[in-house]
Enzyme design. Structure first.
Site, PDB file in Angstrom:
ATOM      1  N   HIS B  98       0.844  -1.206   0.000  1.00  0.00           N
ATOM      2  CA  HIS B  98       0.000   0.000   0.000  1.00  0.00           C
ATOM      3  C   HIS B  98       0.869   1.242   0.000  1.00  0.00           C
ATOM      4  O   HIS B  98       1.953   1.255   0.573  1.00  0.00           O
ATOM      5  CB  HIS B  98      -0.990   0.001   1.167  1.00  0.00           C
ATOM      6  N   ASP B 100      -0.432   4.405   0.795  1.00  0.00           N
ATOM      7  CA  ASP B 100      -0.870   5.445   1.725  1.00  0.00           C
ATOM      8  C   ASP B 100      -0.146   5.243   3.057  1.00  0.00           C
ATOM      9  O   ASP B 100       0.475   4.189   3.288  1.00  0.00           O
ATOM     10  CB  ASP B 100      -2.387   5.396   1.936  1.00  0.00           C
ATOM     11  N   ASP B 132       6.405   1.386   6.284  1.00  0.00           N
ATOM     12  CA  ASP B 132       4.981   1.002   6.210  1.00  0.00           C
ATOM     13  C   ASP B 132       4.252   1.903   5.253  1.00  0.00           C
ATOM     14  O   ASP B 132       3.683   2.894   5.647  1.00  0.00           O
ATOM     15  CB  ASP B 132       4.369   1.070   7.616  1.00  0.00           C
ATOM     16  N   GLU B 166      -5.101   1.545   2.828  1.00  0.00           N
ATOM     17  CA  GLU B 166      -4.873   0.488   3.814  1.00  0.00           C
ATOM     18  C   GLU B 166      -4.971   1.018   5.239  1.00  0.00           C
ATOM     19  O   GLU B 166      -5.496   0.338   6.132  1.00  0.00           O
ATOM     20  CB  GLU B 166      -3.496  -0.163   3.584  1.00  0.00           C
ATOM     21  N   GLU B 167      -4.468   2.214   5.458  1.00  0.00           N
ATOM     22  CA  GLU B 167      -4.474   2.772   6.818  1.00  0.00           C
ATOM     23  C   GLU B 167      -5.853   3.303   7.205  1.00  0.00           C
ATOM     24  O   GLU B 167      -6.034   3.805   8.313  1.00  0.00           O
ATOM     25  CB  GLU B 167      -3.439   3.896   6.939  1.00  0.00           C
ATOM     26  N   HIS B 230     -26.840  12.921  39.123  1.00  0.00           N
ATOM     27  CA  HIS B 230     -25.868  13.460  40.079  1.00  0.00           C
ATOM     28  C   HIS B 230     -25.705  12.430  41.193  1.00  0.00           C
ATOM     29  O   HIS B 230     -26.683  11.989  41.790  1.00  0.00           O
ATOM     30  CB  HIS B 230     -26.413  14.786  40.614  1.00  0.00           C
ATOM     31  N   SER B 419      -4.003  -8.764  13.082  1.00  0.00           N
ATOM     32  CA  SER B 419      -4.619  -9.260  11.848  1.00  0.00           C
ATOM     33  C   SER B 419      -4.214  -8.371  10.680  1.00  0.00           C
ATOM     34  O   SER B 419      -3.987  -7.174  10.854  1.00  0.00           O
ATOM     35  CB  SER B 419      -6.133  -9.280  12.004  1.00  0.00           C
ATOM     36  N   HIS B 447       3.371   3.317  12.409  1.00  0.00           N
ATOM     37  CA  HIS B 447       2.204   3.924  13.079  1.00  0.00           C
ATOM     38  C   HIS B 447       2.599   4.846  14.226  1.00  0.00           C
ATOM     39  O   HIS B 447       1.734   5.465  14.829  1.00  0.00           O
ATOM     40  CB  HIS B 447       1.221   2.869  13.636  1.00  0.00           C
TER      41      HIS B 447
END
Lengths: 481, 481
Positions: B98, B100, B132, B166-167, B230, B419, B447
């Protein structure tokens, strides 16, 4: 002999239109103390009070409190102190109120402009500050005016203390009160104190409030990894602070409100037969509770149990968790440091420090049992003491007579579950009895959207405040202890 | 017979300067897919890839994906598909990456400008997207160029699929892959798939990744009063949703990571002797874990237990609570509706629906035991399946030989706890084996702030990708099942 009040009452009715105009002008000033940009409006509201009080012939002082702590560029709004009458032959009553208000925006869901007093066909007067606390503050002014115009002698020397930061922590007020309560200070001569800044228990019957719960507020911080982790990468490999925290929070209280911290229940003053007998008479129903909750999810089944749970027993609430994922959606984070927040509402005879010791011991023991490698820190963020006055004190018996005179029924003697810290400050600083004498009703929505004050509560409330001053001027001085 | 790779490797070294320039140009384009205002930069990055691929003689297509769901004014970035070679006598390998990147601001704490590739004295190349996933994507392009300039025949037909979302949830990609994998589609001819978008377990040794955990993400909503209350006024009178929620969350998992939901453990595929024997050889230490955690708060004491806990056993993490008080400070609220969020990382043979049934039953039973008047709703917010491939498949054995050829050691066979959903999409759509072949190392901080790619990983990684294509072209086709 009951005081002569008819001409005063008549004059209040006669002036009711101008009293509502007075409130309209006050509501139109958006004196939001939490909003820096509104600080000039808060000051403007103080100037409005000064001007009105001067017109009524009171001695008025606008007392600066200096810069706001943590915001040194911003001056705190002044405390307005005033004196009406100084006859050595009369008793001196000190009254407190606040002229700042909660924030309000039409977009929050108000049906009307929050800073325009809007009266509907049921004489409900909507507007921010109408009931909290501009209506009650102006009630004292209205009372002076009605005495003057009715030609009725004012029965007491009235000292007034109106602050502009109540909705923002009453910054600077405690020190001010302590100073002025000392010999030679502005409040020195006070024989009793009256605060009108709370609410009736329902909508029909007046009440006098003689007790408040205290509040100990706690933080439980659990810290593990050096930074937030990805639950996919590290789930199963790292001990998770949230796991430990949920287990500690789950051990504090059960679904039925029973506090599970060892030793707390033993600190609570036992219920006497005399006290127990009070609750049955109070005008309140379970339907009133369900209406306030917006649900039937009560802990108790009866009115008596419910009122005791709110007023004379402690409760523990878990408020939330700082540092965990709290937004909508799904985030797969393992938070590195989480802080649970909970508080205990305290009642006689729970001492702040004693409760702290029991809480710390309980939390530390619960954490130890987990066998976790994470670290724990439990602390008390702040604590305020409970307050209970004797409702047999002459300040209360006078107010009860006044309420019965105005509304035709003896008032309920109530306590409240929340705290009004200034109550204890006045009690401790002056050493005098403090009475909470509410004007508004339970449906007034203070702090919420569509805050209102019913015309009846404002006008009859003005009568009540004046009548109270007459009765308190004559009441035999028994302290009822 | 081992492929002849020396002149290819030599050419990669020779071109390393221009490969780094190619990465520098790519990092300079802030192709942040999460930021609407950067969408033009994402598109610009796709154009850069198209231009580079055309220069290398590849057949390239920029495929639109239509408007972004929920933001109809905004077009999704295109998927770039490309084909290099189409000889019927060669195998066809489909690669994915990817273009992006995650958001990045200097103010987030970057030591250098995030969108300027900055190389330090240890040859660490800092910049958003370096590892990445721009470095790996460009690795494939570098590999083509080095073959051309070395005069070495390209060993396979290479299909490329580079996405720009992807991100941000890979919007629209699944449908695209499914369509193009069908007969006559762009990916139809693929014999195997290779994805370079994850990381080495450590910093020294290459690895091939053959498994990923799945994730079932849950919400537990508990609702009581009609609005927030309250805690002073209603504490003790109302059943509190937070009390119920903490008790339910506390019953999901213990401090040592043991999932307390009945039936979950029985779903986990038993550990075979063969699998167990794999973990001891993997280059990883408890110190590596402690360094990643920034603490010593591990669940397990050994490397083997830790790796198994991350890769082949389920885990349960409590992420947080929506609707409760989550800010700093002290707020005395009884939240009316709170939603706990937790997720279970799943492994073979846990089926999504089966896990859901067990979780729902557990939570509902726990709530029933509380005897609460509040109401409960538990739901699965989303679920993604786990993935495990056979590391004995020819796609893997070829990659293992290539890695050993480039780095001099056999690669570790790893799984990951997180994942990478596109993996399963490719496997299911093409019906072919999918290999995860990482280029970057565990310290690359994808990230995070100061993301980097080591020069060694980029240049040797380019050699690895090319070498893999040679080995995979010749590997006997055994599926290793």
């Amino acid at each position: 002999m009951a005081p002569q009040l008819d001409s005063y009452f008549k004059q209040v009715d006669h002036l009711s239109g101008s009293f509502i105009e007075r409130l309209r002008k006050a509501v139109a000033i958006p004196s939001v103390s939490a909003d820096e940009d509104r600080r000039q409006d808060v000051v403007r509201m103080s100037e409005y009070l000064v001007s009105e009080l001067k017109t009524l012939g009171a001695h008025v002082e606008s007392r600066p409190l200096g810069p706001q702590p943590g915001k040194e560029h911003l001056q705190l709004p002044p405390v307005i102190v005033a004196r009406y009458g100084s006859s050595p032959s009369k008793r001196t009553i000190l009254v407190y109120g606040h002229y700042d208000v909660q924030p309000a925006l039409k977009d929050d869901g108000w049906a009307t402009e929050p800073f325009e007093l809007t009266i509907d066909d049921k004489d409900r007067m909507y507007g921010r500050g109408s009931t909290d606390d501009k209506g009650p503050v102006l009630g004292w002014l209205n009372s002076i005016q009605a005495h003057q115009e009715a030609g009725v002698e004012f029965p007491v020397n009235l000292l007034m203390c109106f602050e502009g930061m109540e909705e923002s922590g009453s910054e600077g007020l405690d020190e001010f009160i302590e100073k002025e309560a000392k010999k030679g200070g502005f409040f020195d001569a006070a024989d009793a104190v009256c605060i009108s800044d709370n609410y009736w228990l329902g909508t029909e019957k007046p009440c006098l409030t003689y007790g408040l719960r205290g509040c100990n507020y706690y933080s439980v911080e659990i810290k593990g990894p050096g930074q937030d982790l990805h639950s996919g990468v590290f789930g199963g490999a790292a001990q998770e602070p949230m796991t430990d925290l949920t287990r500690i929070l789950a051990g504090l209280v059960d679904t039925h409100g029973t506090i599970l911290i060892l030793g707390i229940a033993a600190l609570v003053a036992p219920l006497t037969d005399e006290e127990q007998s009070l609750y049955g008479h109070i005008s309140y129903t379970m339907d009133n509770l369900y209406e306030s909750l917006g649900s039937h999810t009560s802990v108790h089944a009866t009115k008596e149990q419910t009122l005791m749970a709110r007023w004379r027993y402690p409760s523990l609430s878990v408020h939330g968790i700082e540092g965990a994922f709290s937004a909508p959606g799904a985030k797969t984070v393992i938070p590195a440091k989480v802080t649970g927040k909970f508080s205990i509402r305290t009642v006689p005879d729970m001492e702040i420090e004693h409760v702290n010791r029991l809480v710390f011991a309980h939390v530390e023991k619960a954490f130890e049992k987990l066998g976790s490698k994470n670290s724990l820190r439990v602390s008390c963020q702040h604590a305020g003491k409970w307050w209970v006055a004797s409702p047999k004190h002459w300040n209360f018996t006078a107010a009860a007579k006044a309420a019965e005179r105005v509304f035709g029924v003896p008032p309920d003697l109530t306590r409240e579950g929340g705290s009004i810290p200034v109550t204890i400050t006045f009690e401790q600083a002056t050493g005098k009895n403090v009475l909470l004498l509410p004007m508004g009703s339970s449906t007034d929505a203070a702090h919420s959207v569509n805050e209102k004050l019913d015309r009846r509560n404002y006008i009859e409330g003005t009568k009540l405040l004046g009548a109270y001053l007459h009765y308190v001027a004559e009441e035999p001085m028994t302290n009822g202890a």
